[in-house]
Design a protein around this motif. Sequence first.
Motif, mmCIF file in Angstrom:
data_model
loop_
_atom_site.group_PDB
_atom_site.id
_atom_site.type_symbol
_atom_site.label_atom_id
_atom_site.label_comp_id
_atom_site.label_asym_id
_atom_site.label_seq_id
_atom_site.Cartn_x
_atom_site.Cartn_y
_atom_site.Cartn_z
ATOM 1 N N ALA A 191 -26.554 37.642 51.353
ATOM 2 C CA ALA A 191 -26.997 36.249 51.482
ATOM 3 C C ALA A 191 -26.911 35.778 52.929
ATOM 4 N N THR A 192 -25.809 36.134 53.597
ATOM 5 C CA THR A 192 -25.634 35.737 54.996
ATOM 6 C C THR A 192 -26.703 36.369 55.882
ATOM 7 N N THR A 193 -26.971 37.648 55.650
ATOM 8 C CA THR A 193 -27.996 38.346 56.436
ATOM 9 C C THR A 193 -29.368 37.716 56.231
ATOM 10 N N TYR A 194 -29.689 37.436 54.979
ATOM 11 C CA TYR A 194 -30.989 36.836 54.667
ATOM 12 C C TYR A 194 -31.135 35.469 55.334
ATOM 13 N N MET A 195 -30.100 34.649 55.217
ATOM 14 C CA MET A 195 -30.177 33.306 55.797
ATOM 15 C C MET A 195 -30.248 33.354 57.321
ATOM 16 N N ALA A 196 -29.475 34.271 57.924
ATOM 17 C CA ALA A 196 -29.477 34.378 59.388
ATOM 18 C C ALA A 196 -30.846 34.805 59.900
ATOM 19 N N LEU A 197 -31.445 35.808 59.260
ATOM 20 C CA LEU A 197 -32.769 36.271 59.685
ATOM 21 C C LEU A 197 -33.831 35.198 59.448
ATOM 22 N N SER A 198 -33.689 34.460 58.362
ATOM 23 C CA SER A 198 -34.636 33.376 58.082
ATOM 24 C C SER A 198 -34.555 32.292 59.150
ATOM 25 N N ILE A 199 -33.345 31.986 59.590
ATOM 26 C CA ILE A 199 -33.166 30.976 60.637
ATOM 27 C C ILE A 199 -33.775 31.451 61.950
ATOM 28 N N VAL A 200 -33.593 32.746 62.257
ATOM 29 C CA VAL A 200 -34.191 33.303 63.477
ATOM 30 C C VAL A 200 -35.710 33.148 63.442
ATOM 31 N N GLY A 201 -36.306 33.519 62.300
ATOM 32 C CA GLY A 201 -37.754 33.384 62.171
ATOM 33 C C GLY A 201 -38.220 31.951 62.297
ATOM 34 N N GLU A 202 -37.453 31.038 61.706
ATOM 35 C CA GLU A 202 -37.822 29.622 61.755
ATOM 36 C C GLU A 202 -37.702 29.063 63.169
ATOM 37 N N LYS A 203 -36.631 29.421 63.865
ATOM 38 C CA LYS A 203 -36.415 28.921 65.225
ATOM 39 C C LYS A 203 -37.482 29.423 66.193
ATOM 40 N N LEU A 204 -38.013 30.606 65.910
ATOM 41 C CA LEU A 204 -39.038 31.178 66.789
ATOM 42 C C LEU A 204 -40.447 30.781 66.361
ATOM 43 N N GLY A 205 -40.528 29.884 65.390
ATOM 44 C CA GLY A 205 -41.826 29.392 64.953
ATOM 45 C C GLY A 205 -42.615 30.379 64.123
ATOM 46 N N MET A 206 -41.924 31.305 63.474
ATOM 47 C CA MET A 206 -42.602 32.319 62.665
ATOM 48 C C MET A 206 -42.442 32.052 61.174
ATOM 49 N N GLY A 207 -41.893 30.892 60.851
ATOM 50 C CA GLY A 207 -41.658 30.553 59.462
ATOM 51 C C GLY A 207 -40.287 31.008 59.004
ATOM 52 N N ALA A 208 -39.786 30.384 57.942
ATOM 53 C CA ALA A 208 -38.454 30.711 57.422
ATOM 54 C C ALA A 208 -38.513 31.991 56.604
ATOM 55 N N SER A 209 -38.806 33.084 57.283
ATOM 56 C CA SER A 209 -38.941 34.382 56.630
ATOM 57 C C SER A 209 -37.941 35.364 57.223
ATOM 58 N N ALA A 210 -37.168 36.008 56.356
ATOM 59 C CA ALA A 210 -36.193 36.991 56.824
ATOM 60 C C ALA A 210 -36.891 38.180 57.479
ATOM 61 N N LEU A 211 -38.019 38.591 56.914
ATOM 62 C CA LEU A 211 -38.767 39.712 57.480
ATOM 63 C C LEU A 211 -39.293 39.371 58.867
ATOM 64 N N ALA A 212 -39.798 38.150 59.019
ATOM 65 C CA ALA A 212 -40.297 37.720 60.330
ATOM 66 C C ALA A 212 -39.164 37.675 61.345
ATOM 67 N N GLY A 213 -38.001 37.210 60.912
ATOM 68 C CA GLY A 213 -36.850 37.169 61.802
ATOM 69 C C GLY A 213 -36.415 38.552 62.234
ATOM 70 N N PHE A 214 -36.439 39.509 61.295
ATOM 71 C CA PHE A 214 -36.065 40.885 61.616
ATOM 72 C C PHE A 214 -37.056 41.505 62.596
ATOM 73 N N GLN A 215 -38.333 41.272 62.368
ATOM 74 C CA GLN A 215 -39.357 41.797 63.275
ATOM 75 C C GLN A 215 -39.215 41.198 64.670
ATOM 76 N N ALA A 216 -38.837 39.926 64.730
ATOM 77 C CA ALA A 216 -38.635 39.276 66.027
ATOM 78 C C ALA A 216 -37.467 39.910 66.776
ATOM 79 N N LEU A 217 -36.403 40.220 66.045
ATOM 80 C CA LEU A 217 -35.255 40.878 66.673
ATOM 81 C C LEU A 217 -35.630 42.266 67.182
ATOM 82 N N MET A 218 -36.386 43.000 66.381
ATOM 83 C CA MET A 218 -36.808 44.345 66.784
ATOM 84 C C MET A 218 -37.660 44.298 68.050
ATOM 85 N N LYS A 219 -38.481 43.274 68.145
ATOM 86 C CA LYS A 219 -39.377 43.148 69.292
ATOM 87 C C LYS A 219 -38.639 42.663 70.531
#
Length: 276
Positions: A198-226
């Motif tokens: 749950a913590t991982t999902y929420m953290a990645l979702s916040i990353v995606g949201e803060k970067l303007g990619m939507g509240a998506s855990a997958l988007a947040g993970f891709q942003a970190l990878m990039k």
Amino acid sequence: MNSLNIADYLVFIVYFVIVASYGYWVYNKKKKAVTDTHDFFLAEGSLTWWAIGASMIASNISAEQFIGMSGDGFFVGTAVAAYEWIAALALIIIAIWFMPIYLKNKIMTMPQFLTNRYNSAVALIMAIFWLFLYVFVNLTSILYLGAVAINGLLGGEYLHTIMIFLSIVALIITLGGMKVIGYTDVIQVAVLIIGGLATTYMALSIVGEKLGMGASALAGFQALMKDSPEHFKMILEKPHAGSSNLDIQKYVVLPGIAMYFAGQWIVNLNYWGCNQ
């Protein structure tokens, strides 16, 4: 200031009541019966394989990992997983070569093994050393880090109260011996897995949201990878003359491939196979 809502408090209360009540119930039950070291350390041989496995994982994962190793992961990257990769291999070695010896000789604790192998003086030295290590290093750091995390959620005014409360709960569980610890650890593992995911999902979702990619855990993970691909290297490269000071500091913490062939084997074999 951080704050918790009613649902958060209910989760904490229900969790502690269930775990502590079960530990206290078994402790009272045992107090009326005749018990010995076999009962305390081996749970009368009644633990199932899944309870033993859960207990090993729950005993290993604590605030050290959720806070300490998470901090290392933020600084160094996923290479910090080297500790656990080696632990997995060490467990296989222990299961195949260590455990048969312990079972054959009915060894319950390392002081007992050292007494049989050497003498009582060696066993006493080892027992005193581990006692001080656990009281002043392991348990203290775990309770402190856990209290820091909860204290941050509650607003930063209850650190000592939380540490005392956690200590009491831990004591109640421990008094019941391995039977209590084993089965309460099944609850702990479930909480750890669900909470970690749950913590991982929420953290990645916040990353995606803060970067303007939507509240998506997958988007947040891709942003970190990039953005931080170096954090996803499992083996750090050895620094060279042109390396930055930060890269050198990371390598000092996790010295690349050497992590898989050096002292970590001694640490893990001792931790998993000679730790009681």
